[in-house]
Design an enzyme around this catalytic site. Structure first.
Site, PDB file in Angstrom:
ATOM      1  CG  HIS A  49      41.914  43.390  37.075  1.00 35.74           C
ATOM      2  ND1 HIS A  49      40.744  43.992  37.506  1.00 35.74           N
ATOM      3  CD2 HIS A  49      41.941  43.561  35.727  1.00 35.74           C
ATOM      4  CE1 HIS A  49      40.103  44.503  36.457  1.00 35.74           C
ATOM      5  NE2 HIS A  49      40.816  44.250  35.375  1.00 35.74           N
ATOM      6  CG  HIS A  73      39.759  41.477  30.877  1.00 38.04           C
ATOM      7  ND1 HIS A  73      39.771  40.895  32.116  1.00 38.04           N
ATOM      8  CD2 HIS A  73      40.028  42.792  31.085  1.00 38.04           C
ATOM      9  CE1 HIS A  73      40.028  41.816  33.025  1.00 38.04           C
ATOM     10  NE2 HIS A  73      40.198  42.972  32.433  1.00 38.04           N
ATOM     11  CD  GLU A  77      45.342  48.001  25.703  1.00 41.00           C
ATOM     12  OE1 GLU A  77      44.500  47.675  24.853  1.00 41.00           O
ATOM     13  OE2 GLU A  77      45.999  49.055  25.665  1.00 41.00           O
ATOM     14  CG  ASP A  78      47.713  44.947  30.389  1.00 39.29           C
ATOM     15  OD1 ASP A  78      47.421  45.958  29.735  1.00 39.29           O
ATOM     16  OD2 ASP A  78      47.285  44.705  31.515  1.00 39.29           O
ATOM     17  CG  ASP A 142      37.673  45.597  33.243  1.00 38.46           C
ATOM     18  OD1 ASP A 142      38.588  45.188  33.973  1.00 38.46           O
ATOM     19  OD2 ASP A 142      37.815  46.536  32.421  1.00 38.46           O
ATOM     20  CG  ASP A 261      11.258  52.852  46.108  1.00 38.19           C
ATOM     21  OD1 ASP A 261      11.506  53.901  46.744  1.00 38.19           O
ATOM     22  OD2 ASP A 261      11.616  52.677  44.933  1.00 38.19           O
TER      23      ASP A 261
HETATM   24 MN    MN Z   1      40.713  45.025  33.183  1.00 37.85          MN
END
Ligand code: MN
Length: 485
Positions: A49, A73, A77-78, A142, A261
């Site tokens: 990811h 990133h 958090e993880d 993301d 268009d």
């Molecule tokens: Mn992510």
């Protein structure tokens, strides 16, 4: 979807920024070790990811710090790596970017559930643009990867995330001019929000493509010949409107034939002068239907520049010719992110300064100052900035962007409080209209002011749509009352 490996990614980085390879490799190794053993819902290793997110950014030619932050990133958090450790191992900028992304990450977990936390983090996301726009760009990449892999989530989660993407992320991408990301986010959202409609328009677009390809190729051939004969270097590409764009027009009552268009030819030249010459030459072989827009002289509010002319293809179908320089084309595809490419080292400062010139940025700051309550803030941003907009012009040709349904009164207050308060009449396209006239795209609006104007009243308040105009009107009415006028 194709597979992603570190080798594919790092080759991409090397192709435009070889100096970044060492640091980016270090960030990858660290993230890989930290996410070791963690799996995505798809069953893949988690590291895939962040690697994809970084790859999407490398396609936009992102700078070294942004790529590293993209790879890292999810580690705060993880895996609970403290920000300070990232600063020590890499640098403060990367640590700040990762921290910025982490603070708005919670959005993913709460979806569209209307909790206070949802509104608070949405506000953080939106205002994050004023701190370092790279946070938003990482967040968009993301979200794009999460949308591309949404099939592995539960149906109810899919709809929540798709709705949020349509309401918040696609407009953000549009505002920073990242059209490619915007279009892909819109199409993916529609696919999950209304699969039947999506399939219908996907088929329609595919049929149209195969049916019109021979005509378009013939046009490319003819245009290329006439430009070459006149020594104008050029590159021409065929484009079709995205699925969501077609869906939106047709669900509002347009027919395929009305959409001017739907089929596009993108003609790229080296200089601005060549663009104008190309326009003339194209008109000499394909008749224009007099729908010509000069966005080179009058750039769109997100800096988009191009000449547009709807020409009539053999068989009578409309084709929009978009003529621009190669540099303008980069801006058209990647928006603000182009600065990475054009301004290498100084990109971040220039990006941040340039952002202040975007009209929506002022409106965002105004709305932020006006509403302390997070829910009200988000609702007003959605209502005023993230809905359909109308663009109108001042008599001097400046483009002013307002939410659909806005009136002359909103326009007047957008120009200046005193223009609003002293408004005595309105001319739109050289004709007098009433003050509550609802603005239409491309209107040229002239506010007639006078010292004898009675000034704002309750009726004006009812006719105003934007929070700025409503606020100024209320203030002025209150002042008048307290002076006993
Ligand atoms: Mn992510």
């Amino acid at each position: 979807m194709k597979t992603m490996t570190f080798e594919i990614f790092i080759e991409k980085v090397r192709s435009y920024n070889p100096d970044a390879v060492e640091m980016v490799t270090k960030a990858y190794k660290f993230a890989e070790a930290m996410h070791q053993g963690q799996k995505r819902q798809s069953g893949e290793d988690y590291i895939i990811h962040p690697l994809w997110v970084a790859y999407i950014l490398a396609e936009l030619h992102a700078d070294c710090d942004t790529l590293c932050a993209a790879l890292l990133h999810d580690v705060i958090e993880d895996v609970k790596i403290p920000k300070e450790e990232i600063a020590k191992m890499f640098n403060n900028t990367i640590a700040d970017l990762v921290d910025g992304v982490t603070k708005i990450e919670k959005l993913n977990f709460f979806g569209y559930d209307k909790s206070d936390l949802y509104y608070a983090s949405t506000r953080k996301l939106i205002m994050g643009i004023s701190q370092d726009v790279r946070i938003i760009i990482i967040k968009l990449a993301d979200r794009l990867h999460n949308m591309r892999t949404l099939e592995f989530k539960k149906a109810i989660k899919q709809k929540e995330i798709a709705l949020e993407t349509m309401k918040i992320f696609a407009p953000l991408a549009n505002y920073i001019g990242a059209y490619r990301i915007k279009e892909e986010l819109e199409d993916l959202s529609l696919m999950y929000l209304d699969n039947e409609e999506y399939k219908k328009y996907e088929d329609m677009r595919m049929n149209l493509e195969s049916e019109s390809r021979p005509i378009l190729e013939e046009m490319v051939y003819n245009i290329r010949n006439i430009l070459n004969a006149n020594d104008i270097p050029n590159e021409i590409k065929i484009r079709l409107k995205n699925i969501y764009g077609i869906y939106k027009k047709i669900s509002k009552g347009a027919t395929i034939k009305d959409i001017h268009d739907l089929l596009m030819l993108k003609i790229m030249n080296e200089t601005v002068k060549e663009c104008y010459v190309s326009l003339g030459l194209i008109h000499s072989i394909y008749h224009p239907n007099n729908r010509i827009k000069d966005y080179i002289c009058n750039p769109k509010i997100n800096k988009y520049q191009s000449l547009h002319s709807t020409i009539i293809a053999p068989g009578g179908r409309f084709v929009q010719a978009q003529i621009r320089t190669y540099e303008m084309d980069e801006v058209a595809s990647f928006g603000l992110t182009t600065y990475w490419h054009i301004h290498k080292g100084e990109a971040r400062n220039i990006m941040q300064q340039d952002l202040k010139k975007y009209q929506f940025f002022d409106s965002l700051v105004e709305i932020d100052e006006m509403f302390g309550n997070n829910k009200e803030f988000v609702e007003h941003v959605e209502k005023e900035l993230f809905t359909d907009q109308v663009h109108v012009y001042t008599p001097k040709g400046t483009i002013i962007l307002l939410p659909k349904g806005a009136t002359s009164i909103d326009f007047a207050y957008k120009i200046h409080t005193q223009v609003g308060n002293r408004m005595n009449g309105v001319m739109v396209n050289d004709e007098m209209v009433s003050k509550d006239y609802i603005l239409q795209n491309d209107d040229v609006v002239k506010i007639i002011t006078s010292d004898n104007s009675e000034g704002p009243n309750e009726e004006w308040l009812n006719a105003a749509v934007t929070s700025l105009a409503r606020k100024r009107i209320k203030e002025t009415i209150r002042k008048k009352a307290s002076y006993g006028v």
